[in-house]
Design a protein around this motif. Structure first.
Motif, short mmCIF file in Angstrom:
data_model
loop_
_atom_site.label_atom_id
_atom_site.label_comp_id
_atom_site.label_asym_id
_atom_site.label_seq_id
_atom_site.Cartn_x
_atom_site.Cartn_y
_atom_site.Cartn_z
N GLU A 1 9.03 10.99 15.11
CA GLU A 1 8.06 11.05 16.21
C GLU A 1 7.50 9.67 16.53
O GLU A 1 7.25 9.35 17.70
CB GLU A 1 6.92 12.01 15.82
N SER A 2 7.29 8.86 15.51
CA SER A 2 6.76 7.51 15.74
C SER A 2 7.74 6.65 16.52
O SER A 2 7.33 5.80 17.32
CB SER A 2 6.44 6.83 14.41
N VAL A 3 9.03 6.88 16.32
CA VAL A 3 10.05 6.06 16.99
C VAL A 3 10.38 6.60 18.37
O VAL A 3 10.50 5.85 19.34
CB VAL A 3 11.31 5.97 16.12
N HIS A 4 10.54 7.93 18.49
CA HIS A 4 11.03 8.52 19.74
C HIS A 4 10.04 9.43 20.45
O HIS A 4 10.39 10.02 21.49
CB HIS A 4 12.30 9.34 19.46
N GLY A 5 8.81 9.53 19.93
CA GLY A 5 7.86 10.43 20.56
C GLY A 5 8.34 11.87 20.44
O GLY A 5 8.81 12.29 19.39
N GLY A 6 8.25 12.61 21.52
CA GLY A 6 8.68 14.01 21.50
C GLY A 6 10.08 14.22 22.02
O GLY A 6 10.48 15.37 22.29
N ALA A 7 10.87 13.15 22.17
CA ALA A 7 12.22 13.28 22.74
C ALA A 7 13.13 14.06 21.80
O ALA A 7 13.06 13.93 20.58
CB ALA A 7 12.81 11.90 23.00
N ASP A 8 13.97 14.90 22.40
CA ASP A 8 14.95 15.64 21.61
C ASP A 8 16.03 14.70 21.10
O ASP A 8 16.30 13.65 21.69
CB ASP A 8 15.59 16.73 22.48
N THR A 9 16.66 15.11 20.02
CA THR A 9 17.67 14.26 19.38
C THR A 9 18.79 13.89 20.34
O THR A 9 19.23 12.72 20.38
CB THR A 9 18.25 14.97 18.15
N HIS A 10 19.24 14.88 21.16
CA HIS A 10 20.39 14.58 22.03
C HIS A 10 20.05 13.54 23.10
O HIS A 10 20.94 12.90 23.65
CB HIS A 10 20.89 15.87 22.69
N GLU A 11 18.76 13.36 23.37
CA GLU A 11 18.36 12.40 24.40
C GLU A 11 18.55 10.95 23.95
O GLU A 11 18.82 10.08 24.78
CB GLU A 11 16.90 12.63 24.80
N TRP A 12 18.38 10.70 22.65
CA TRP A 12 18.52 9.32 22.18
C TRP A 12 19.78 9.08 21.36
O TRP A 12 20.28 7.95 21.26
CB TRP A 12 17.30 8.89 21.36
N ALA A 13 20.34 10.14 20.78
CA ALA A 13 21.49 9.95 19.90
C ALA A 13 22.75 9.53 20.64
O ALA A 13 23.68 9.00 20.04
CB ALA A 13 21.76 11.23 19.10
N VAL A 14 22.79 9.72 21.96
CA VAL A 14 23.99 9.35 22.71
C VAL A 14 24.02 7.85 23.02
O VAL A 14 25.05 7.33 23.45
CB VAL A 14 24.06 10.13 24.05
N ASP A 15 22.91 7.15 22.79
CA ASP A 15 22.81 5.72 23.09
C ASP A 15 23.26 4.91 21.88
O ASP A 15 22.62 4.96 20.81
CB ASP A 15 21.37 5.37 23.47
N ALA A 16 24.33 4.12 22.02
CA ALA A 16 24.86 3.34 20.90
C ALA A 16 23.85 2.32 20.40
O ALA A 16 23.76 2.06 19.19
CB ALA A 16 26.15 2.63 21.32
N ARG A 17 23.07 1.74 21.31
CA ARG A 17 22.07 0.76 20.90
C ARG A 17 21.00 1.39 20.03
O ARG A 17 20.57 0.81 19.03
CB ARG A 17 21.43 0.11 22.13
N VAL A 18 20.57 2.59 20.39
CA VAL A 18 19.55 3.29 19.60
C VAL A 18 20.12 3.68 18.23
O VAL A 18 19.44 3.55 17.20
CB VAL A 18 19.05 4.54 20.35
N ARG A 19 21.36 4.13 18.21
CA ARG A 19 21.98 4.47 16.93
C ARG A 19 22.06 3.23 16.03
O ARG A 19 21.90 3.31 14.82
CB ARG A 19 23.37 5.07 17.14
N SER A 20 22.32 2.07 16.65
CA SER A 20 22.38 0.83 15.88
C SER A 20 21.02 0.51 15.26
O SER A 20 20.94 0.04 14.12
CB SER A 20 22.82 -0.33 16.78
N VAL A 21 19.94 0.75 16.00
CA VAL A 21 18.59 0.52 15.48
C VAL A 21 18.34 1.44 14.28
O VAL A 21 17.78 1.01 13.26
CB VAL A 21 17.53 0.74 16.57
N HIS A 22 18.74 2.68 14.38
CA HIS A 22 18.58 3.61 13.26
C HIS A 22 19.32 3.10 12.03
O HIS A 22 18.79 3.11 10.92
CB HIS A 22 19.11 5.00 13.66
N THR A 23 20.56 2.64 12.24
CA THR A 23 21.36 2.16 11.12
C THR A 23 20.75 0.91 10.51
O THR A 23 20.70 0.75 9.28
CB THR A 23 22.80 1.86 11.57
N GLY A 24 20.27 0.02 11.35
CA GLY A 24 19.76 -1.25 10.85
C GLY A 24 18.40 -1.17 10.19
O GLY A 24 18.12 -1.96 9.28
N LEU A 25 17.53 -0.23 10.62
CA LEU A 25 16.16 -0.23 10.15
C LEU A 25 15.73 1.05 9.44
O LEU A 25 14.78 1.04 8.65
CB LEU A 25 15.20 -0.49 11.32
N LEU A 26 16.37 2.15 9.74
CA LEU A 26 15.86 3.44 9.26
C LEU A 26 16.82 4.20 8.37
O LEU A 26 16.55 5.35 8.00
CB LEU A 26 15.50 4.33 10.47
#
Length: 611
Positions: free
Chosen positions: A86-111
């Motif tokens: 929630e702190s990273v994506h607010g109330g967005a559903d997973t499918h809304e951000w998981a399709v973005d390669a840049r966002v997935r890279s942030v998850h891999t690099g930091l989370l």
């Protein structure tokens, strides 16, 4: 390039200090700006003014159209009760951000090692920092303003962040403004450098290395101007001192000119000096870690968590070791074992009779008990005077050399900034005349000038040095060898330095999250990764004797090669017009160079055994 953000004659005063005095600058599309300067000079204030979080006293901040600015402050204000997701994506559903390669890279690099469903209130300071950073990087703001983003990131995290920001904020990709003391990060990311000092902001092209070079050139030019001014000053003063009868006839404009020269004496910019004091004699035996295992009970009642597993490590006089590793692998615990503040589960740590250990800890809480004392009083408690270069210095003179003005030297410890407290910690260590220094994240809160002074001091350090740091610039600058704790209980030698460590970590991540986490066995190195050395085993006496003989043989041969090379170079000069002869001599030099490279590798291998 399109203009995104700027300051026009901005002035800001806090209390009696003018932090920004008529500053004008701009941020254009594609710029990646690194902000440096002494602690307290106003770097964070400049970021807050540019981002609109603080209004200037005078001047204005310009912003093009609907440009969005995202800010990472030094404080991570994450609301309790929110999960990491929630702190990273607010109330967005997973499918809304998981399709973005840049966002997935942030998850891999930091989370990647965090539980996304965990409450942020349960996270450590470093984990919260990574969550706050990830929350900004998943957004699409045109300008990203970061204040000390590398704090709490390990070497691996800093390398990922540098690569991510360099790729993202290129031409037509927005702009980046970052305050950091990490010189490697500045060189890897930034295309411009702003230096904040004395209410002004000097602008330089390039990263940290280019900034240092340009600043040195400016200092040299200023020194030339000052030399000319001093020569003129001496002439004017000599003229003014001529006999009394002539003074009444001296033209007033000459008197005014001399007075202006005297009044125009500029204050020194670089008044920081870390002084190398006496060092206690260090014997042959320093610190020996013999078959040490260190484990702690697991919080969930499971099997014990093993940080060190039957590790043997021998430290000799003059060793300079850089220690890297994943967070939680046991780097700080290893330093605590060496100082005796922590006892091993099994095995022992043997200390030489002449060893005097000084430890710089990550936090500055050891100064809390001295909060009511003034800076100079803290040093006087350690030693009232020391002898440096044959000259006796008092405690007040020492603190002044370390950048504390006379006013700041009388300041209570509780009122010092983080950088000043860190400098005071260093000074307390040095006056104790130790011969073994253990530095745990020494770059925390130190500005680049203080870091340069620290490195200059450590260059000539005659004792044994161990540095735990994520600052690659510092590790490669002051350490002869790097070693790593990868979380599997072993201590590994890194002949390839930090690059080898990053390759090992990449291999661990490729093998899966379990293999990359502390407590899991590290994967076998890939073919392109130099083979890691497991916990260092003590060589036999016969091996040591043989290695020393080999070192002596190699050194004799290297000496002869140097003499041969000098002779060949002299002959090349004599026969410079004979191209055939020069070619033959050059071939001989190449053969000697190849032999020299091989011998140096043999010397390194033998020295590892001989210690």
């Amino acid at each position: 390039m399109a203009h995104l953000l700027g300051a026009d004659r901005v002035t800001l005063t806090l209390g009696t200090r003018t932090l920004l005095d008529g500053v004008s600058l701009g941020v254009d599309d594609g710029m990646r700006v690194g902000v440096v300067g002494p602690n307290g000079a106003g770097k964070s204030t400049l970021l807050r003014v540019l981002s609109g979080l603080q209004d200037p006293d005078d001047g204005r901040v310009t912003r093009a159209g609907s440009v969005r600015v995202a800010v990472l402050d030094q404080r991570d204000d994450l609301p309790a009760g929110c999960t990491v997701l929630e702190s990273v994506h607010g109330g967005a559903d997973t499918h809304e951000w998981a399709v973005d390669a840049r966002v997935r890279s942030v998850h891999t690099g930091l989370l990647s090692d965090l539980d996304l469903a965990a409450d942020v209130a349960t996270l450590s300071g470093g984990q919260r920092r990574r969550v706050a950073l990830a929350a900004l990087l998943v957004r699409d703001d045109e300008v990203l303003v970061l204040d000390e983003p590398t704090n709490h990131l390990d070497v691996e995290g800093v390398a990922w962040l540098a690569a991510h920001l360099s790729a993202r904020y290129s031409r037509n990709g927005g702009a980046l403004v970052v305050v950091t003391h990490d010189r490697w990060f500045l060189d890897a990311v930034c295309t411009r450098t702003w230096e904040v000092h004395d209410g002004q902001v000097d602008q330089y092209d390039g990263g940290y290395a280019a900034y240092v070079l340009a600043r040195a050139e400016r200092a040299q030019q200023a020194a030339t101007v000052e030399t000319k001014r001093q020569n003129l000053l001496r002439k004017e003063l000599a003229w003014l001192r001529r006999g009394a009868p002539a003074r009444t006839s001296k033209p007033q404009f000459r008197l005014d000119a001399a007075a202006a020269l005297i009044a125009d004496e500029p204050p020194p910019r670089d008044n920081l000096e870390l002084t190398r004091m006496a060092t206690a004699r260090l014997g042959k035996d320093v610190l020996d870690v013999e078959g040490v295992t260190l484990s702690f009970p697991a919080h969930d009642g499971g099997p014990d968590r093993v940080l060190l597993d039957d590790v043997t490590w021998r430290l000799g006089p003059g060793d300079r070791i850089g220690l890297v590793g994943v967070n939680g692998a046991g780097k700080t615990s290893l330093l605590r074992l060496l100082t005796g503040r922590l006892e091993p589960t099994s095995g022992r740590v043997k200390r030489g009779k002449t060893v005097q250990v000084a430890e710089l800890r990550q936090d500055v809480e050891d100064l809390d008990e001295l909060a009511d004392l003034r800076v100079v009083e803290v040093v006087e408690r350690e030693k009232r005077s020391v002898v440096v270069g044959g000259k006796e210095l008092t405690a007040s003179q020492l603190v002044e050399r370390l950048g504390f003005t006379r006013d700041r030297a009388r300041t209570p410890v509780r009122d010092l900034s983080g950088g000043e407290r860190r400098r005071l910690q260093l000074l307390r260590l040095l006056v104790g005349e130790p011969n073994v220094l253990l530095l745990d994240e020494p770059t925390n809160d130190l500005d680049t000038d203080t870091l340069a002074a620290l490195e200059d001091l450590l260059d000539g350090w005659p004792g044994t040095l161990i540095v735990v740091s994520h600052d690659r610039y510092l590790l490669e600058r002051v350490c002869d060898r790097q070693m790593a704790l990868l979380g599997d209980g072993a201590l590994r030698d890194l002949p390839g330095g930090v690059e080898q460590y990053l390759a090992l970590r990449a291999a661990a991540l490729a093998a899966g999250p379990a293999a990359a986490s502390p407590g899991s066995p590290a994967p076998v190195a890939q073919q392109d990764v130099p083979t890691q050395v497991d916990a260092v085993q003590a060589p036999s006496a016969a091996d040591v004797r043989a290695a020393r003989k080999e070192i002596a043989r190699v050194e004799r041969r290297l000496s002869r090669i140097s003499a041969q090379e000098a002779e060949l170079h002299a002959r090349m000069v004599e026969q410079a017009t004979d191209h055939v002869a020069v070619g033959a001599l050059d071939e001989q030099l190449r053969t000697l160079a190849a032999e020299k490279d091989e011998l140096e590798m043999v010397w390194l291998e033998a020295s590892e055994i001989a210690g």
